[in-house]
Design an enzyme around this catalytic site. Structure first.
Site, PDB file in Angstrom:
ATOM      1  N   ARG A   1       0.830  -1.133  -0.022  1.00  0.00           N
ATOM      2  CA  ARG A   1      -0.027  -0.050  -0.066  1.00  0.00           C
ATOM      3  C   ARG A   1       0.689   1.242  -0.150  1.00  0.00           C
ATOM      4  O   ARG A   1       0.310   2.375  -0.478  1.00  0.00           O
ATOM      5  CB  ARG A   1      -1.029  -0.030   1.098  1.00  0.00           C
ATOM      6  CG  ARG A   1      -2.188  -0.781   0.985  1.00  0.00           C
ATOM      7  CD  ARG A   1      -3.192  -0.620   1.985  1.00  0.00           C
ATOM      8  NE  ARG A   1      -2.381  -0.987   3.051  1.00  0.00           N
ATOM      9  CZ  ARG A   1      -3.073  -0.891   4.343  1.00  0.00           C
ATOM     10  NH1 ARG A   1      -4.306  -0.727   4.398  1.00  0.00           N
ATOM     11  NH2 ARG A   1      -2.881  -1.129   5.699  1.00  0.00           N
TER      12      ARG A   1
ATOM     13  N   HIS B   1       7.410 -22.587   8.097  1.00  0.00           N
ATOM     14  CA  HIS B   1       8.906 -22.575   7.840  1.00  0.00           C
ATOM     15  C   HIS B   1       9.666 -23.560   8.368  1.00  0.00           C
ATOM     16  O   HIS B   1      10.984 -23.899   7.899  1.00  0.00           O
ATOM     17  CB  HIS B   1       9.531 -21.099   7.806  1.00  0.00           C
ATOM     18  CG  HIS B   1       9.629 -20.684   8.937  1.00  0.00           C
ATOM     19  ND1 HIS B   1       8.878 -20.152   9.916  1.00  0.00           N
ATOM     20  CD2 HIS B   1      11.097 -20.720   9.802  1.00  0.00           C
ATOM     21  CE1 HIS B   1       9.336 -19.862  11.168  1.00  0.00           C
ATOM     22  NE2 HIS B   1      10.850 -20.324  11.176  1.00  0.00           N
TER      23      HIS B   1
ATOM     24  N   HIS C   1       4.454 -24.771  14.108  1.00  0.00           N
ATOM     25  CA  HIS C   1       5.892 -25.147  14.279  1.00  0.00           C
ATOM     26  C   HIS C   1       5.882 -26.460  15.186  1.00  0.00           C
ATOM     27  O   HIS C   1       6.451 -27.488  14.842  1.00  0.00           O
ATOM     28  CB  HIS C   1       6.875 -24.353  14.720  1.00  0.00           C
ATOM     29  CG  HIS C   1       6.591 -22.851  13.958  1.00  0.00           C
ATOM     30  ND1 HIS C   1       6.430 -22.822  12.671  1.00  0.00           N
ATOM     31  CD2 HIS C   1       6.729 -21.595  14.280  1.00  0.00           C
ATOM     32  CE1 HIS C   1       6.361 -21.889  12.121  1.00  0.00           C
ATOM     33  NE2 HIS C   1       6.565 -20.736  13.306  1.00  0.00           N
TER      34      HIS C   1
ATOM     35  N   LYS D   1       9.150 -16.874  24.572  1.00  0.00           N
ATOM     36  CA  LYS D   1       9.805 -15.590  24.288  1.00  0.00           C
ATOM     37  C   LYS D   1      10.673 -15.502  25.599  1.00  0.00           C
ATOM     38  O   LYS D   1      10.033 -15.377  26.496  1.00  0.00           O
ATOM     39  CB  LYS D   1       9.132 -14.666  23.662  1.00  0.00           C
ATOM     40  CG  LYS D   1       8.649 -14.989  22.334  1.00  0.00           C
ATOM     41  CD  LYS D   1       8.505 -13.674  21.415  1.00  0.00           C
ATOM     42  CE  LYS D   1       7.730 -14.138  19.954  1.00  0.00           C
ATOM     43  NZ  LYS D   1       8.738 -14.851  18.815  1.00  0.00           N
TER      44      LYS D   1
END
Ligand code: BG6
Length: 517
Positions: free
Chosen positions: A62, A198, A260, A360
């Protein structure tokens, strides 16, 4: 200009096959993923001679940008990425000529005729008729993009092939994933749809299949008769970075476990496929997911732990708590840590817990699968059965990629005393460091039409069938006191209580202990 006219990049080396010609159209062209992961991986593929000379990229976004401005943004990403391993300024100027840009709002139907015109103009100028669409946008944009491609006729192609890659998260829960699958199936045949996770592109993840089914010695003991429990860990030291808006809506369970970690679990637990092809492998993985019973609210209360990081120190520097990160709600209830005990209710795995944790801002970056074997039936060399060591196989996904087998050996001396020792395989020692990164492998596979390492429609729905009841039960259960772990710690203390029966315990995330078993 088509790359067919561009001077060839210096080809370094390649263990990978070559792709045919392709025009790659990226929705989310100005996004983080494109700059940090996709373009560096594509650059590297070009350097090792895997992309066809007739390969172009059309970035969509955009933000109004000229082709040159788009190239400059991508340049910065590639130059600073360790994934672009063969980076040089000369190589980049060759590669950059393949990059093009179109501004527009993918949410609006009127954008698609313009996109069609742009693609036709590039093709008239020599770009490939094989078109790979890559949707790397927030999840809410995927439905209008797929519908726009369908309505404009861009999904049909008589002159070459058309495929679509869809980034995670694929939906937000079971209902939205089903709806998105419905929309996609009305526009694209399933064999043209590449749902990317991934993790499946990582060499160490693919090696789980090789380790289990390419060797005869592990498979006979890979079951409940010999295995006590399995731990799957994805610990990161990174915080939420600049993705607060995304993360606030997602949380660790949806971000890491729903895709994952469940993929790591399926590869660890699946039956041998009849062949190494897309359908045979994915069929076996889906069977594992089907064998995981969705939990009741009671089971969720007993078998899951949520955490959120508070302030702490990473590498000696103070870091803020999650609630103090820019863009995060000061009273946020989003979990940055999750631990879950899964059970795979089938013949092979009945009674073997799979403990899965992701978080995390933990003590160290460690992604691994630890397979703990049962103790010997008799404590021949120990004072009590409690002193008997058990064997562990640790598949280190990252870093320090490799596999360790831990067993007891006689400590030299006059007594029969056991010490724990390791046999260790290291990727770096065995193969050097030039293994392809996940996005290289996966983009090449999508260009070559190999969907083995992508998730199938029923697989994604099966993942959500397991995850959605946990999210729903969490809404009902009393919220935990957040924050409940300090940055750089091993996670919430009560994660230990999840696993601590029958002498089970999490492997340490501390650097000096993490590899010693
Ligand atoms: C992404 C998550 O899918 O995977 C991120 O959205 C996470 O939050 C990342 O950091 C981890 O990937 P890797 O390859 O670094 O383990």
């Amino acid at each position: 200009m088509s790359v067919a006219e561009a001077p060839a990049l210096k080809v370094v080396e390649s263990r990978l096959p070559k792709a045919g010609s392709c025009l790659l159209v990226i929705f989310g062209g100005t996004g983080d993923l494109t700059r940090r992961k996709l373009i560096p991986a594509l650059y590297d593929l070009a350097c090792i001679g895997c992309t066809n000379p007739n390969f172009d990229v059309l970035g969509l976004g955009r933000t109004p940008l000229s082709d040159d401005e788009f190239r400059e943004r991508m340049h910065e990403g590639a130059a600073h990425s360790k994934d672009a391993r063969n980076y040089s300024e000369d190589g980049w100027s060759d590669f950059a000529r393949r990059l093009h840009y179109l501004v527009g709002d993918a949410n609006k139907p009127e954008f698609y005729p313009e996109l069609k015109k742009k693609i036709a103009a590039m093709q008239a100028n020599g770009s490939s008729n094989n078109v790979l669409f890559y949707v790397s946008t927030p999840a809410s944009l995927a439905p209008p993009i797929v519908e726009g491609l369908g309505a404009s006729g861009l999904a049909r192609n008589r002159e070459g092939w058309t495929r679509i890659v869809l980034e995670k998260p694929f939906g937000h829960d079971l209902k939205s994933a089903r709806e998105l699958n419905e929309i996609v199936s009305r526009v694209f045949p399933e064999e043209a749809v590449y749902r990317i996770d991934h993790y499946l592109g990582k060499e160490t993840v693919q090696n789980i299949i090789m380790f289990r089914f390419g060797n005869s010695m592990f498979e006979p003991i890979w079951n409940r008769n010999y295995i006590d429990y399995i731990e799957i860990t994805a610990a990161e030291t990174l915080g939420v970075e600049n993705r607060a808006a995304f993360y606030e809506e997602t949380g660790a369970l949806r971000d890491m476990v729903a895709n994952h970690l469940l993929q790591l679990l399926t590869l660890t637990a699946m039956e041998p496929p009849v062949a190494f092809d897309a359908d045979s492998v994915r069929e076996q993985k889906v069977q594992v997911l089907r064998a995981i019973r969705p939990m009741t609210a009671n089971e969720v209360a007993q078998r899951t732990i949520r955490g959120q990081y508070g302030p702490g120190q990473i590498d000696g520097k103070p870091v803020p708590g999650y609630r103090e990160e820019p863009g995060v709600n000061r009273n946020s209830r989003t979990e940055t840590y999750v631990a879950v005990e899964f059970h795979v209710d089938n013949w092979r795995w009945a009674g073997v817990p799979f403990y899965v944790r992701a978080g995390k801002r933990l003590a160290n970056p460690v992604t691994e699968i630890a397979v703990h074997f049962k103790r010997t039936p008799q404590a021949l060399f120990a004072r009590s059965p409690g002193d008997v060591h058990h064997n562990i196989i640790v598949m280190r996904i990252q870093p320090n990629e490799g596999i360790a087998l831990n067993f007891g050996a006689k400590t030299p001396g006059s007594q029969m005393r056991a010490s724990r020792v390791n046999m260790d395989f290291s990727y770096r020692d065995a193969f050097g460091s030039a293994t392809p990164v996940a996005y290289e492998t996966l983009m090449l596979d999508a260009m070559r039409g190999d969907a083995t390492l992508f998730t199938r429609r029923d697989e994604v729905e099966a993942e959500w069938r397991i995850i959605t009841p946990i999210e729903e039960a969490w809404q009902q259960l009393p919220p935990p006191e957040f924050p409940n772990y300090a940055a750089s710690s091993e996670g919430p203390i009560n994660a230990d209580s999840l696993i601590q029966y029958d002498r089970h315990r999490w492997r340490s995330l501390k650097r000096d202990e993490a590899w010693s078993i």
